[in-house]
Motif scaffolding. Structure first.
Motif, PDB file in Angstrom:
ATOM      1  N   LEU A   1       0.916  -1.158  -0.063  1.00 44.10           N
ATOM      2  CA  LEU A   1      -0.179  -0.006  -0.053  1.00 44.10           C
ATOM      3  C   LEU A   1       0.709   1.293   0.081  1.00 44.10           C
ATOM      4  CD1 LEU A   1      -2.753  -0.959   2.574  1.00 44.10           C
ATOM      5  CD2 LEU A   1      -2.973  -0.747  -0.046  1.00 44.10           C
ATOM      6  N   MET A   2       1.967   1.203   0.806  1.00 43.03           N
ATOM      7  CA  MET A   2       2.638   2.425   0.733  1.00 43.03           C
ATOM      8  C   MET A   2       3.427   2.743  -0.583  1.00 43.03           C
ATOM      9  SD  MET A   2       6.086   3.081   2.965  1.00 43.03           S
ATOM     10  CE  MET A   2       6.748   1.656   2.765  1.00 43.03           C
ATOM     11  N   TYR A   3       3.817   1.586  -1.220  1.00 45.22           N
ATOM     12  CA  TYR A   3       4.410   1.991  -2.638  1.00 45.22           C
ATOM     13  C   TYR A   3       3.499   2.615  -3.585  1.00 45.22           C
ATOM     14  CZ  TYR A   3       6.304   0.940  -7.200  1.00 45.22           C
ATOM     15  OH  TYR A   3       6.684   1.342  -8.541  1.00 45.22           O
ATOM     16  N   ARG A   4       2.027   1.914  -3.588  1.00 43.37           N
ATOM     17  CA  ARG A   4       1.185   2.110  -4.572  1.00 43.37           C
ATOM     18  C   ARG A   4       0.886   3.736  -4.172  1.00 43.37           C
ATOM     19  NH1 ARG A   4      -3.717  -2.173  -4.693  1.00 43.37           N
ATOM     20  NH2 ARG A   4      -4.452  -0.489  -6.096  1.00 43.37           N
ATOM     21  N   ALA A   5       0.716   4.188  -3.064  1.00 47.68           N
ATOM     22  CA  ALA A   5       0.371   5.702  -2.804  1.00 47.68           C
ATOM     23  C   ALA A   5       1.590   6.383  -2.921  1.00 47.68           C
ATOM     24  CB  ALA A   5      -0.077   5.637  -1.191  1.00 47.68           C
ATOM     25  N   LEU A   6       2.788   6.038  -2.714  1.00 47.28           N
ATOM     26  CA  LEU A   6       3.901   6.977  -3.122  1.00 47.28           C
ATOM     27  C   LEU A   6       4.082   7.211  -4.585  1.00 47.28           C
ATOM     28  CD1 LEU A   6       6.465   5.809  -0.023  1.00 47.28           C
ATOM     29  CD2 LEU A   6       5.342   8.090  -0.504  1.00 47.28           C
ATOM     30  N   ALA A   7       3.536   5.934  -5.396  1.00 53.39           N
ATOM     31  CA  ALA A   7       4.094   6.118  -6.635  1.00 53.39           C
ATOM     32  C   ALA A   7       2.805   6.908  -7.429  1.00 53.39           C
ATOM     33  CB  ALA A   7       3.743   4.606  -7.375  1.00 53.39           C
ATOM     34  N   LEU A   8       1.793   7.244  -6.596  1.00 56.33           N
ATOM     35  CA  LEU A   8       0.665   8.076  -7.329  1.00 56.33           C
ATOM     36  C   LEU A   8       1.032   9.411  -7.672  1.00 56.33           C
ATOM     37  CD1 LEU A   8      -2.092   7.332  -7.883  1.00 56.33           C
ATOM     38  CD2 LEU A   8      -3.078   8.195  -6.074  1.00 56.33           C
ATOM     39  N   PRO A   9       1.806  10.155  -7.073  1.00 55.30           N
ATOM     40  CA  PRO A   9       2.321  11.559  -7.421  1.00 55.30           C
ATOM     41  C   PRO A   9       2.945  11.485  -8.858  1.00 55.30           C
ATOM     42  CG  PRO A   9       2.772  11.101  -5.170  1.00 55.30           C
ATOM     43  CD  PRO A   9       2.388  10.056  -5.608  1.00 55.30           C
ATOM     44  N   ASN A  10       3.589  10.372  -8.899  1.00 59.59           N
ATOM     45  CA  ASN A  10       4.574  10.279 -10.222  1.00 59.59           C
ATOM     46  C   ASN A  10       3.523   9.893 -11.398  1.00 59.59           C
ATOM     47  OD1 ASN A  10       6.871  10.579  -9.280  1.00 59.59           O
ATOM     48  ND2 ASN A  10       7.260   8.519  -8.795  1.00 59.59           N
ATOM     49  N   ARG A  11       2.448   9.107 -11.035  1.00 61.89           N
ATOM     50  CA  ARG A  11       1.342   8.918 -11.949  1.00 61.89           C
ATOM     51  C   ARG A  11       0.416  10.283 -12.419  1.00 61.89           C
ATOM     52  NH1 ARG A  11      -0.913   3.802 -12.214  1.00 61.89           N
ATOM     53  NH2 ARG A  11      -2.227   4.823 -13.963  1.00 61.89           N
ATOM     54  N   LEU A  12       0.458  11.070 -11.380  1.00 58.26           N
ATOM     55  CA  LEU A  12      -0.243  12.354 -11.853  1.00 58.26           C
ATOM     56  C   LEU A  12       0.825  13.187 -12.786  1.00 58.26           C
ATOM     57  CD1 LEU A  12      -2.320  14.694  -9.748  1.00 58.26           C
ATOM     58  CD2 LEU A  12      -0.268  15.496 -10.910  1.00 58.26           C
ATOM     59  N   GLN A  13       2.146  13.173 -12.593  1.00 63.56           N
ATOM     60  CA  GLN A  13       2.912  13.880 -13.356  1.00 63.56           C
ATOM     61  C   GLN A  13       3.083  13.368 -14.829  1.00 63.56           C
ATOM     62  OE1 GLN A  13       4.525  16.753 -12.562  1.00 63.56           O
ATOM     63  NE2 GLN A  13       3.642  16.592 -10.405  1.00 63.56           N
ATOM     64  N   GLN A  14       3.183  12.017 -14.742  1.00 65.26           N
ATOM     65  CA  GLN A  14       2.967  11.321 -16.251  1.00 65.26           C
ATOM     66  C   GLN A  14       1.671  11.926 -17.001  1.00 65.26           C
ATOM     67  OE1 GLN A  14       3.562   7.490 -15.284  1.00 65.26           O
ATOM     68  NE2 GLN A  14       5.614   7.531 -14.417  1.00 65.26           N
ATOM     69  N   ALA A  15       0.688  11.708 -16.322  1.00 62.80           N
ATOM     70  CA  ALA A  15      -0.548  12.038 -16.926  1.00 62.80           C
ATOM     71  C   ALA A  15      -0.420  13.748 -17.489  1.00 62.80           C
ATOM     72  CB  ALA A  15      -1.676  12.148 -15.773  1.00 62.80           C
ATOM     73  N   ASN A  16       0.139  14.661 -16.665  1.00 61.53           N
ATOM     74  CA  ASN A  16       0.228  15.816 -17.104  1.00 61.53           C
ATOM     75  C   ASN A  16       1.156  16.104 -18.247  1.00 61.53           C
ATOM     76  OD1 ASN A  16      -1.523  16.645 -15.364  1.00 61.53           O
ATOM     77  ND2 ASN A  16      -0.155  17.543 -13.895  1.00 61.53           N
ATOM     78  N   ARG A  17       2.155  15.326 -18.177  1.00 58.98           N
ATOM     79  CA  ARG A  17       3.275  15.320 -19.348  1.00 58.98           C
ATOM     80  C   ARG A  17       2.678  14.715 -20.736  1.00 58.98           C
ATOM     81  NH1 ARG A  17       6.917  13.717 -15.450  1.00 58.98           N
ATOM     82  NH2 ARG A  17       6.694  11.813 -15.794  1.00 58.98           N
ATOM     83  N   ASN A  18       1.754  13.741 -20.399  1.00 58.23           N
ATOM     84  CA  ASN A  18       0.913  13.139 -21.602  1.00 58.23           C
ATOM     85  C   ASN A  18       0.014  14.300 -22.294  1.00 58.23           C
ATOM     86  OD1 ASN A  18       0.366  11.105 -23.479  1.00 58.23           O
ATOM     87  ND2 ASN A  18      -1.532  11.084 -22.221  1.00 58.23           N
ATOM     88  N   ILE A  19      -0.477  15.033 -21.388  1.00 62.84           N
ATOM     89  CA  ILE A  19      -1.422  15.927 -21.932  1.00 62.84           C
ATOM     90  C   ILE A  19      -0.503  17.187 -22.576  1.00 62.84           C
ATOM     91  CG2 ILE A  19      -3.239  17.698 -20.947  1.00 62.84           C
ATOM     92  CD1 ILE A  19      -3.852  15.586 -18.829  1.00 62.84           C
TER      93      ILE A  19
END
Length: 206
Positions: free
Chosen positions: A102-120
């Motif tokens: 759970l800790m890994y998935r939560a800590l990875a989420l901010p990176n997922r958001l940054q990747q989403a914004n880069r894709n946009i």
């Protein structure tokens, strides 16, 4: 001799009792920290889901009309909802109290958001006026995927820590977030080579 032996046993037993109490106390403290941290994270995830819903419904129009206007009068689609620049969790979360998965998935989420914004940003650079289809489809696709991950992670925390189900948002949509995100992804996949003008992702015919 016997008295000394009894005394030694007493010291050992006393030390074991103290150690056991400290162990139980530390375990209880970690459990309290984990429960509190999980609640804080879930609240952040629920908020992120609401943002994702708003972004997915945003097609650049206001009341069905193109919301942007150039100096020469030409109308164009313009975002009505800003994408968050980052995801920041509360400072008082005790990350080490949580299980590794759970800790890994939560800590990875901010990176997922940054990747989403880069894709946009990538798709938005050469998006075509007036509808900016590539830009808005990238927003809806990226934030649908992000929303599904946030929902899945929040559900995992709720199940692990026995928290109540997600409360209904103040404003209701015609679909729950999970259905909205999945149907949006399915629609975009089906229509990747479709007409130039995007459809409103809030319409019921998606």
């Amino acid at each position: 001799m016997i008295a000394a032996l009894i005394g030694l046993v007493g010291v050992v037993v006393g030390s074991l009792i103290v150690a056991a109490k400290e162990t139980l106390s530390a375990r209880a403290e970690r459990k309290r920290n984990a429960t509190y941290s999980a609640m804080r994270i879930v609240c952040e995830l629920d908020h992120l889901v609401e943002i994702c819903v708003a972004v997915v419904y945003d097609d650049g129009t206001e009341m069905g009309q193109l919301a942007g206007r150039m100096e020469d009068g030409q109308e164009y689609a313009i975002a009505q909802v800003d994408c968050p620049k980052e995801l920041v969790f509360a400072d008082d979360i005790v990350w080490k109290s949580l299980s590794g998965d759970l800790m890994y998935r939560a800590l990875a989420l901010p990176n997922r958001l940054q990747q989403a914004n880069r894709n946009i940003y990538y798709w938005g650079r050469n998006a075509s006026l007036p509808y900016l289809r590539e830009y808005f489809e990238a927003r809806q696709e990226s934030y649908s995927a992000l929303g599904l991950e946030a929902l899945a992670l929040a559900d995992a925390f709720r199940q692990r820590f026995g928290m109540p189900n997600r409360s209904e948002p103040a404003w209701k949509t015609d679909r729950d977030p999970k259905t909205l995100f999945q149907e949006t992804l399915d629609f975009l996949e089906r229509s990747s080579d479709a007409a130039t003008k995007p459809r409103s992702w809030g319409s019921k015919d998606i």
